[in-house]
Design an enzyme around this catalytic site. Structure first.
Site, PDB file in Angstrom:
ATOM      1  N   SER A 108      27.989  44.693  11.196  1.00 15.60           N
ATOM      2  CA  SER A 108      28.826  43.502  11.273  1.00 15.60           C
ATOM      3  C   SER A 108      28.258  42.437  12.214  1.00 15.60           C
ATOM      4  O   SER A 108      27.193  41.890  11.976  1.00 15.60           O
ATOM      5  CB  SER A 108      30.243  43.911  11.682  1.00 15.60           C
ATOM      6  OG  SER A 108      31.145  42.837  11.592  1.00 15.60           O
ATOM      7  N   ASP A 247      30.009  35.868   9.940  1.00 14.97           N
ATOM      8  CA  ASP A 247      29.218  36.779  10.764  1.00 14.97           C
ATOM      9  C   ASP A 247      28.232  37.531   9.880  1.00 14.97           C
ATOM     10  O   ASP A 247      28.093  37.230   8.690  1.00 14.97           O
ATOM     11  CB  ASP A 247      30.125  37.728  11.555  1.00 14.97           C
ATOM     12  CG  ASP A 247      30.865  38.716  10.668  1.00 14.97           C
ATOM     13  OD1 ASP A 247      31.091  38.393   9.491  1.00 14.97           O
ATOM     14  OD2 ASP A 247      31.227  39.807  11.145  1.00 14.97           O
ATOM     15  N   ASP A 249      27.992  40.349   8.308  1.00 15.52           N
ATOM     16  CA  ASP A 249      28.364  40.928   7.018  1.00 15.52           C
ATOM     17  C   ASP A 249      29.413  40.100   6.296  1.00 15.52           C
ATOM     18  O   ASP A 249      29.955  40.510   5.274  1.00 15.52           O
ATOM     19  CB  ASP A 249      28.817  42.383   7.176  1.00 15.52           C
ATOM     20  CG  ASP A 249      30.161  42.528   7.872  1.00 15.52           C
ATOM     21  OD1 ASP A 249      30.540  41.625   8.638  1.00 15.52           O
ATOM     22  OD2 ASP A 249      30.832  43.559   7.653  1.00 15.52           O
ATOM     23  N   ASP A 251      32.518  39.084   6.821  1.00 14.71           N
ATOM     24  CA  ASP A 251      33.960  39.331   6.706  1.00 14.71           C
ATOM     25  C   ASP A 251      34.748  38.582   7.776  1.00 14.71           C
ATOM     26  O   ASP A 251      35.978  38.626   7.792  1.00 14.71           O
ATOM     27  CB  ASP A 251      34.285  40.827   6.729  1.00 14.71           C
ATOM     28  CG  ASP A 251      33.874  41.526   8.018  1.00 14.71           C
ATOM     29  OD1 ASP A 251      33.250  40.876   8.891  1.00 14.71           O
ATOM     30  OD2 ASP A 251      34.182  42.734   8.165  1.00 14.71           O
TER      31      ASP A 251
END
Length: 450
Positions: A108, A247, A249, A251
């Site tokens: 992430s 960000d 990833d 999400d």
């Protein structure tokens, strides 16, 4: 919640530094095998299980992908590889393609040295605690391998990005477009580098992209939702209307207006709730977290909408939303859930919902938030002495009660321990920053330091 304690899975999958257990090839191969065995057990007789594996742009993604693929194949599970794609894209494709499960290789918003994995169910939401516990139980058994005729096969899904782009666009109202808007989109050199800019461009916006040159090591480095300074500077430099920061990833979402003002997840949560209400949706309520700014809670309640706080983490926000049958929730970090559009938090889709609200009301972000004056929030992290039990400290409890009484109706206090280190987090928010700092220190000073 299953009372058994998980050894490997945290609140958001398994995560750590690459090269340090458990983010090593041997464990990932065993993990793939164990997860495959659980999937096979739960499948109907004769069913061939297939799992989708996506990843972000970290250089270690290649290593972990190969290890996981080998483990799943050894368990007799077919693997579909889609390469770099946002985490919510894996959730969408898993459900759309009627697969057994989905898996994302990502850490992430963390730096590139870290990586991790998280699973999605066949319905595109996070795996249950019971499923994760079943995988951990299977990890205790020796790894084996099915016979050659039962081995899993690997396939590549070449049009994964295109499918996901079309899905994102489908969540934007069909009678609206983004023509006339100049957007700066910061993809954090992460998984959305080849999806998000296309989504906004194909809906009519003029798009200037930054953070779209991943090299395996620059993910989240001086860019994206966790470091929006570059986005703010670019928006002001070129006179853009809006900046969008995702960000690694994709999400999480933060947004910037033409003046360079940054809007976090708490503020955007209010915009989403207010817009749904204006469009006649029956909301029931909105879910925030223990850290959601009090001003946002008050403003949402002023709209006549219930507000409930979940534990910090989008997983817990989702749990409460499902429990109550509500559709809107999120947290200040930028995880925003619109369950009428997607089964999980999606930065690109959340941005589209905000842009739709601006278009429908013909108002700027600042105007949409004119009823919200964010309270100053002071957060102190105190590393305490080994063995210290803050819950049994009567003097500390008395001071907390005193501060809570003083801030009654105009602020709040939140005390919570870190889940990974001997740190006590003391948060105070109220209308006056000086009062908030003074109150937080009055509590923190009573904690015996390490």
């Amino acid at each position: 919640m299953n009372p058994m304690k998980k050894q490997y899975f945290g609140t958001d999958g398994i995560r750590g530094e690459v090269g340090q257990f458990p983010i090593v090839p041997e464990f990932m191969t065993r993990l793939g095998y164990a997860a495959g065995k659980v999937l096979m057990r739960e499948a109907t007789a004769g069913e061939r299980c297939k799992i989708l594996i996506g990843k972000d742009t970290r250089v270690s993604g290649y290593l972990l992908e190969a290890a996981l693929e080998a483990g799943f194949a050894a368990a007799g599970v077919d693997v579909m590889l889609c390469g770099p794609i946002p985490t919510p894209g894996v959730a969408y494709l898993t459900k759309a393609l009627r697969l057994s499960a989905g898996l994302v290789i990502s850490a992430s918003h963390n730096p590139y040295q870290d990586n991790g994995i998280k699973f999605f169910s066949a319905m595109g939401d996070k795996l249950s605690d019971d499923f994760e516990l079943a995988i951990e139980a299977e990890l205790e058994n020796p790894m084996g391998c099915v016979s050659s005729e039962q081995l899993g096969k690997a396939f590549r899904l070449d049009d994964a990005a295109g499918r996901y782009i079309e899905f994102c666009k489908s969540t934007f109202p069909g009678d609206l477009n983004l023509k006339g808007l100049k957007l700066v989109v910061d993809c954090a050199n992460g998984a959305a580098y080849h999806t998000a800019p296309h989504v906004f461009h194909e809906l009519g916006a003029e798009v200037i992209s930054i953070g779209v040159s991943p090299d395996g090591r620059n993910i989240n480095d001086g860019c994206g939702a966790t470091d929006p300074a570059a986005l703010i500077a670019r928006v002001k430099e070129i006179g853009a209307d809006i900046g969008i920061a995702l960000d690694g990833d994709a999400d999480r979402l933060q947004m910037v207006d033409a003046t360079g003002r940054l809007f976090n997840g708490d503020e955007l949560l209010y915009v989403l709730a207010k817009n749904r209400l204006a469009r006649g949706h029956v909301l029931g309520g909105v879910v925030g977290t223990l850290m959601t700014n009090l001003a946002v809670e008050n403003a949402i309640k002023a709209l006549g909408i219930d507000f409930v706080r979940a534990k910090v983490g989008d997983r817990y926000v989702l749990e409460v939303l499902k429990e109550k049958g509500w559709i809107i929730g999120g947290e200040g970090s930028g995880h925003l859930l619109c369950l009428d559009q997607h089964s999980t938090g999606d930065g690109t889709i959340a941005a589209l919902q905000v842009l739709a609200a601006m278009s429908q009301k013909q108002q700027s972000l600042a105007q949409l938030l004119d009823a919200v004056n964010i309270f100053p929030q002071v957060l102190l992290n105190i590393k305490f002495k080994a063995g210290y039990d803050w819950k049994s400290d009567q003097i500390l409890k008395q001071q907390i009660a005193k501060v809570e009484n003083e801030l009654k109706d105009i602020g709040r206090v939140l005390i919570r321990p870190s889940g990974t280190e001997p740190v006590l987090r003391v948060m105070v928010e109220t209308k006056d920053a000086e009062i908030a700092m003074k109150a937080a220190k009055s509590i923190a000073d009573l904690v015996p330091r390490a």
